[in-house]
Design an enzyme around this catalytic site. Structure first.
Site, PDB file in Angstrom:
ATOM      1  N   SER A 162      65.941  33.169 -33.120  1.00  0.00           N
ATOM      2  CA  SER A 162      64.683  33.900 -33.274  1.00  0.00           C
ATOM      3  C   SER A 162      64.523  34.817 -32.066  1.00  0.00           C
ATOM      4  O   SER A 162      64.894  34.449 -30.944  1.00  0.00           O
ATOM      5  CB  SER A 162      63.516  32.909 -33.317  1.00  0.00           C
ATOM      6  OG  SER A 162      62.297  33.577 -33.070  1.00  0.00           O
ATOM      7  N   SER A 163      63.962  36.015 -32.306  1.00  0.00           N
ATOM      8  CA  SER A 163      63.733  36.942 -31.192  1.00  0.00           C
ATOM      9  C   SER A 163      62.773  36.331 -30.176  1.00  0.00           C
ATOM     10  O   SER A 163      62.752  36.722 -29.016  1.00  0.00           O
ATOM     11  CB  SER A 163      63.122  38.247 -31.711  1.00  0.00           C
ATOM     12  OG  SER A 163      63.878  38.723 -32.793  1.00  0.00           O
ATOM     13  N   GLY A 190      71.324  36.294 -36.224  1.00  0.00           N
ATOM     14  CA  GLY A 190      70.680  36.006 -37.512  1.00  0.00           C
ATOM     15  C   GLY A 190      70.418  37.289 -38.290  1.00  0.00           C
ATOM     16  O   GLY A 190      70.667  37.366 -39.495  1.00  0.00           O
ATOM     17  N   HIS A 191      69.930  38.335 -37.583  1.00  0.00           N
ATOM     18  CA  HIS A 191      69.692  39.621 -38.248  1.00  0.00           C
ATOM     19  C   HIS A 191      71.023  40.244 -38.698  1.00  0.00           C
ATOM     20  O   HIS A 191      71.109  40.831 -39.784  1.00  0.00           O
ATOM     21  CB  HIS A 191      69.007  40.619 -37.299  1.00  0.00           C
ATOM     22  CG  HIS A 191      67.620  40.228 -36.883  1.00  0.00           C
ATOM     23  ND1 HIS A 191      67.315  39.839 -35.600  1.00  0.00           N
ATOM     24  CD2 HIS A 191      66.459  40.191 -37.568  1.00  0.00           C
ATOM     25  CE1 HIS A 191      66.016  39.581 -35.516  1.00  0.00           C
ATOM     26  NE2 HIS A 191      65.477  39.790 -36.692  1.00  0.00           N
ATOM     27  N   GLY A 224      65.101  36.426 -44.287  1.00  0.00           N
ATOM     28  CA  GLY A 224      65.704  35.174 -43.826  1.00  0.00           C
ATOM     29  C   GLY A 224      64.960  33.952 -44.357  1.00  0.00           C
ATOM     30  O   GLY A 224      63.735  33.944 -44.458  1.00  0.00           O
ATOM     31  N   GLN A 225      65.745  32.917 -44.656  1.00  0.00           N
ATOM     32  CA  GLN A 225      65.135  31.649 -45.083  1.00  0.00           C
ATOM     33  C   GLN A 225      64.441  30.946 -43.923  1.00  0.00           C
ATOM     34  O   GLN A 225      63.663  30.033 -44.139  1.00  0.00           O
ATOM     35  CB  GLN A 225      66.215  30.714 -45.644  1.00  0.00           C
ATOM     36  CG  GLN A 225      66.600  31.063 -47.063  1.00  0.00           C
ATOM     37  CD  GLN A 225      67.738  30.212 -47.579  1.00  0.00           C
ATOM     38  OE1 GLN A 225      68.609  29.810 -46.813  1.00  0.00           O
ATOM     39  NE2 GLN A 225      67.747  29.948 -48.870  1.00  0.00           N
TER      40      GLN A 225
END
Ligand code: PAF
Length: 236
Positions: free
Chosen positions: A193-194, A43-44, A155-156
């Site tokens: 997500s982390s 995601g990142h 991020g959304q």
């Protein structure tokens, strides 16, 4: 002390203090920022790629910000795999990493400042995490002042955060364009997500109910159903 060499779009510099970062920043014209707390995932990486569409130079900040964690939250155990994060930033084509210590960002003898938008930060997630968005606004305001980006990508997935930061930039007249990055999901639909690594198999299944509920609502909207009550019932 010798000045750090000018970064190029193919090299990556990792800088830990504010004055070094400012020296490197001065050598770049346009810069897009991806603010993160590290433990980077796909995601990142997608946010870095999005940032590159707006500027050939991209800075990634990696800082686990103590002021946005509640007293019983996971600040101490939040993952900090810096080496792996640097590799991901390099592979994604980032130019600069800003990775300050907590002391660099919050020296002991400076008074605390508060930036807040209570109308947006006291509802939804903010209701359950008092002070969280105040901490987010505080650190993002400081990052904007140090990094001086022209663009910043959020991020959304953290939609309330995205709305609050956009409102903060408007209210404080920062010449920064806030870009919304699309959510990246695991193959089963869970938003990346982390913190997903904390989940047990059972919690992960429960977490999936969020993306499933959103999908069901989307299906109904596509069929023309737009009554909010009906959509809420479907999602519940
Ligand atoms: O979304 C995050 O990772 C954090 O809230 C941010 C924006 C980097 C501020 O610490």
């Amino acid at each position: 002390m010798a000045e750090p060499a000018a970064p190029t779009s193919t090299s990556l510099q990792v800088l830990h203090n504010i004055s070094e970062f400012r020296t490197a920043r001065r050598q770049l014209k346009s810069l897009a920022l991806v603010p993160t707390m590290g433990a980077l995932h796909a995601g990142h990486v997608a946010l870095i790629h999005e940032a590159k569409k707006h500027s050939k130079n991209v800075a990634v900040s990696i800082f686990v910000n103590p002021t946005q964690f509640g007293p019983r939250e996971d600040f101490n155990r939040y993952p900090r795999p810096l080496e792996a994060d640097v590799k991901k930033c390099r592979d994604a084509g980032a130019t600069l990493i800003f990775n300050p210590s907590p002391e660099e960002m919050y020296p002991a003898n400076i008074p605390d400042i508060v930036v807040d938008i209570p109308a947006l930060s006291s509802v939804l997630e903010g209701k359950h995490r008092p002070g969280h968005f105040k901490g987010v606004c505080q650190v993002v305001a400081k990052l904007f002042n140090v990094i001086e980006p022209n663009f910043a990508v959020f991020g959304q997935k953290d939609y309330q955060q995205l709305r609050i930061i956009t409102a903060m930039v408007d209210a404080l007249n920062w010449p920064i364009k806030i870009i919304a990055g699309a959510t990246v999901r695991e193959p089963d639909g869970l938003a990346m997500s982390s913190r997903n690594q904390y989940l047990t198999a059972e919690e992960r299944q429960k977490g999936l109910s969020i993306s499933r509920a959103l999908e069901r609502a989307q299906e109904e909207i596509r069929k023309g159903i737009i009554q909010t009550n009906r959509l809420i019932t479907t999602m519940q």
